[in-house]
Scaffold this motif. Structure first.
Motif, mmCIF file in Angstrom:
data_model
loop_
_atom_site.group_PDB
_atom_site.id
_atom_site.type_symbol
_atom_site.label_atom_id
_atom_site.label_comp_id
_atom_site.label_asym_id
_atom_site.label_seq_id
_atom_site.Cartn_x
_atom_site.Cartn_y
_atom_site.Cartn_z
ATOM 1 N N SER A 166 0.836 -1.212 0.000
ATOM 2 C CA SER A 166 0.000 0.000 0.000
ATOM 3 C C SER A 166 0.870 1.261 0.000
ATOM 4 C CB SER A 166 -0.971 0.007 1.182
ATOM 5 O OG SER A 166 -0.275 -0.003 2.408
ATOM 6 N N LYS A 167 1.987 1.245 0.714
ATOM 7 C CA LYS A 167 2.888 2.400 0.686
ATOM 8 C C LYS A 167 3.472 2.582 -0.715
ATOM 9 C CE LYS A 167 7.003 4.533 2.513
ATOM 10 N NZ LYS A 167 7.871 4.730 3.650
ATOM 11 N N THR A 168 3.847 1.472 -1.366
ATOM 12 C CA THR A 168 4.406 1.536 -2.715
ATOM 13 C C THR A 168 3.378 2.107 -3.681
ATOM 14 O OG1 THR A 168 5.806 -0.370 -2.224
ATOM 15 C CG2 THR A 168 5.481 0.179 -4.550
ATOM 16 N N LYS A 169 2.148 1.619 -3.609
ATOM 17 C CA LYS A 169 1.089 2.125 -4.492
ATOM 18 C C LYS A 169 0.838 3.610 -4.268
ATOM 19 C CE LYS A 169 -1.503 -2.197 -4.786
ATOM 20 N NZ LYS A 169 -2.752 -2.879 -4.381
ATOM 21 N N MET A 170 0.809 4.017 -2.999
ATOM 22 C CA MET A 170 0.557 5.429 -2.688
ATOM 23 C C MET A 170 1.719 6.291 -3.173
ATOM 24 S SD MET A 170 -1.457 7.721 -1.694
ATOM 25 C CE MET A 170 -2.775 6.710 -1.086
ATOM 26 N N MET A 171 2.948 5.815 -3.002
ATOM 27 C CA MET A 171 4.115 6.570 -3.471
ATOM 28 C C MET A 171 4.053 6.744 -4.986
ATOM 29 S SD MET A 171 8.178 5.671 -3.072
ATOM 30 C CE MET A 171 8.194 5.889 -1.308
ATOM 31 N N LEU A 172 3.694 5.686 -5.696
ATOM 32 C CA LEU A 172 3.588 5.767 -7.153
ATOM 33 C C LEU A 172 2.467 6.712 -7.575
ATOM 34 C CD1 LEU A 172 4.237 2.029 -8.019
ATOM 35 C CD2 LEU A 172 5.653 3.968 -8.722
ATOM 36 N N LYS A 173 1.332 6.651 -6.883
ATOM 37 C CA LYS A 173 0.223 7.550 -7.216
ATOM 38 C C LYS A 173 0.630 8.999 -7.002
ATOM 39 C CE LYS A 173 -4.433 9.043 -6.143
ATOM 40 N NZ LYS A 173 -4.114 10.314 -6.746
ATOM 41 N N ARG A 174 1.263 9.277 -5.872
ATOM 42 C CA ARG A 174 1.687 10.655 -5.592
ATOM 43 C C ARG A 174 2.730 11.123 -6.602
ATOM 44 N NH1 ARG A 174 1.811 9.826 0.922
ATOM 45 N NH2 ARG A 174 -0.406 10.233 1.236
ATOM 46 N N THR A 175 3.619 10.214 -7.002
ATOM 47 C CA THR A 175 4.639 10.582 -7.982
ATOM 48 C C THR A 175 3.999 10.835 -9.348
ATOM 49 O OG1 THR A 175 6.254 9.245 -6.764
ATOM 50 C CG2 THR A 175 6.855 9.917 -8.994
ATOM 51 N N ARG A 176 3.017 10.033 -9.724
ATOM 52 C CA ARG A 176 2.299 10.289 -10.988
ATOM 53 C C ARG A 176 1.583 11.626 -10.933
ATOM 54 N NH1 ARG A 176 0.669 4.973 -10.214
ATOM 55 N NH2 ARG A 176 -1.475 5.644 -9.811
ATOM 56 N N ASP A 177 0.983 11.944 -9.778
ATOM 57 C CA ASP A 177 0.322 13.246 -9.617
ATOM 58 C C ASP A 177 1.332 14.381 -9.758
ATOM 59 O OD1 ASP A 177 -2.099 11.962 -9.230
ATOM 60 O OD2 ASP A 177 -2.083 12.199 -7.031
ATOM 61 N N LYS A 178 2.493 14.210 -9.147
ATOM 62 C CA LYS A 178 3.559 15.218 -9.279
ATOM 63 C C LYS A 178 3.983 15.356 -10.740
ATOM 64 C CE LYS A 178 5.724 14.538 -4.738
ATOM 65 N NZ LYS A 178 6.969 14.076 -4.072
ATOM 66 N N LEU A 179 4.095 14.218 -11.431
ATOM 67 C CA LEU A 179 4.477 14.244 -12.842
ATOM 68 C C LEU A 179 3.428 14.992 -13.654
ATOM 69 C CD1 LEU A 179 6.172 13.463 -15.312
ATOM 70 C CD2 LEU A 179 5.025 11.225 -15.289
ATOM 71 N N ARG A 180 2.151 14.700 -13.434
ATOM 72 C CA ARG A 180 1.087 15.381 -14.158
ATOM 73 C C ARG A 180 1.177 16.893 -13.933
ATOM 74 N NH1 ARG A 180 -2.979 13.444 -11.680
ATOM 75 N NH2 ARG A 180 -3.165 11.549 -12.894
ATOM 76 N N ASN A 181 1.344 17.303 -12.679
ATOM 77 C CA ASN A 181 1.459 18.734 -12.371
ATOM 78 C C ASN A 181 2.705 19.345 -13.004
ATOM 79 O OD1 ASN A 181 -0.912 18.734 -10.873
ATOM 80 N ND2 ASN A 181 0.139 18.266 -8.961
ATOM 81 N N TYR A 182 3.790 18.595 -13.016
ATOM 82 C CA TYR A 182 5.033 19.081 -13.633
ATOM 83 C C TYR A 182 4.854 19.270 -15.135
ATOM 84 C CZ TYR A 182 10.054 19.494 -14.581
ATOM 85 O OH TYR A 182 11.273 19.943 -14.971
ATOM 86 N N LEU A 183 4.190 18.312 -15.786
ATOM 87 C CA LEU A 183 3.953 18.413 -17.223
ATOM 88 C C LEU A 183 3.027 19.578 -17.553
ATOM 89 C CD1 LEU A 183 3.598 14.620 -18.132
ATOM 90 C CD2 LEU A 183 5.557 16.115 -18.573
ATOM 91 N N ILE A 184 2.062 19.826 -16.714
ATOM 92 C CA ILE A 184 1.176 20.984 -16.906
ATOM 93 C C ILE A 184 1.981 22.271 -16.754
ATOM 94 C CG2 ILE A 184 -0.755 22.281 -15.899
ATOM 95 C CD1 ILE A 184 -2.036 19.489 -15.278
ATOM 96 N N LYS A 185 2.784 22.332 -15.694
ATOM 97 C CA LYS A 185 3.612 23.523 -15.438
ATOM 98 C C LYS A 185 4.570 23.785 -16.588
ATOM 99 C CE LYS A 185 7.374 24.832 -12.532
ATOM 100 N NZ LYS A 185 8.430 24.110 -11.894
ATOM 101 N N GLU A 186 5.114 22.738 -17.178
ATOM 102 C CA GLU A 186 6.080 22.886 -18.280
ATOM 103 C C GLU A 186 5.382 23.100 -19.623
ATOM 104 O OE1 GLU A 186 9.484 23.060 -18.008
ATOM 105 O OE2 GLU A 186 9.032 23.140 -15.874
ATOM 106 N N GLY A 187 4.055 23.065 -19.639
ATOM 107 C CA GLY A 187 3.308 23.317 -20.857
ATOM 108 C C GLY A 187 3.228 22.121 -21.796
ATOM 109 N N VAL A 188 3.556 20.940 -21.276
ATOM 110 C CA VAL A 188 3.511 19.730 -22.094
ATOM 111 C C VAL A 188 2.075 19.243 -22.243
ATOM 112 C CG1 VAL A 188 4.261 17.329 -22.211
ATOM 113 C CG2 VAL A 188 5.859 19.089 -21.487
ATOM 114 N N MET A 189 1.279 19.463 -21.204
ATOM 115 C CA MET A 189 -0.133 19.087 -21.281
ATOM 116 C C MET A 189 -0.960 20.154 -20.578
ATOM 117 S SD MET A 189 -0.318 15.818 -18.690
ATOM 118 C CE MET A 189 -2.055 15.887 -18.343
ATOM 119 N N SER A 190 -2.237 20.159 -20.900
ATOM 120 C CA SER A 190 -3.104 21.178 -20.300
ATOM 121 C C SER A 190 -4.098 20.559 -19.354
ATOM 122 C CB SER A 190 -3.827 21.944 -21.381
ATOM 123 O OG SER A 190 -4.456 21.072 -22.272
#
Length: 185
Positions: A161-185
């Protein structure tokens, strides 16, 4: 044999380069391919194709890190083989799960449709260096090597469960990073 000497053999077009590469990197290539294909015969084919593709790529390429260069070739060829093997029937393996997880993070468009793959790869590389070391390692294990949640949990001594949560949070960070960098909206 040192990587620099192996690379020089490729530039000299000495066929010993392939045998030296095989001696040094066979276990590494098989571990990459096995995580994707899960079939010994398919892995053997992908790894053999890796050595041929390396022969054809060096020269003109002069890799700075031979292991990474070979690993990228092996991973690409294994994914291509996996894609052709599962074109008609999508299984429930780790590759499918991992790619589905990332697709949910990046959006509905495929990588090649949303932007150039190289730019996306560079942006994800930049993102990875913003992460703590353990987050980065877990992310790479899941989305580069396609390790299962159970294997990652054991390797890092985390609960699933910790591994799954870490991956989910990292994917969320990635999504926000891609939005910030203008890669996705």
């Amino acid at each position: 044999m040192e990587d620099g000497k192996i690379i020089q053999l490729y530039f000299d077009r000495d066929e010993q380069a392939i045998s030296e590469t095989k001696n040094k990197y066979d276990p590494y290539c098989f571990s990459i391919s096995r995580a994707i294909l899960h079939n010994q015969q398919d892995c053997e084919e992908a790894v053999a194709d890796t050595y041929l593709a390396t022969w054809n790529a060096i020269p003109p390429h002069h890799p700075l890190n031979l292991a990474t260069f070979i690993g990228k070739i092996c991973r690409r060829l294994s994914l291509n083989k996996w894609s052709s093997l599962t074109a008609e029937k999508r299984g429930g393996g780790q590759v499918t799960l991992s790619l589905d997880e990332l697709e949910g993070c990046i959006g509905d468009n495929s990588f090649s449709e949303s932007l150039e793959e190289k730019y996306l790869a560079e942006t994800i590389d930049e993102f990875l260096f913003t992460l703590k070391e353990n987050e980065r390692k877990v992310f790479v294990c899941r989305y580069w090597y396609f390790d299962s949640i159970e294997d990652i949990s054991k390797r890092f001594a985390y609960s699933p469960s910790k591994t799954k949560m870490m991956l989910k949070r990292t994917r969320d960070k990635l999504r926000n990073y891609l939005i910030k960098e203008g890669v996705m909206s």
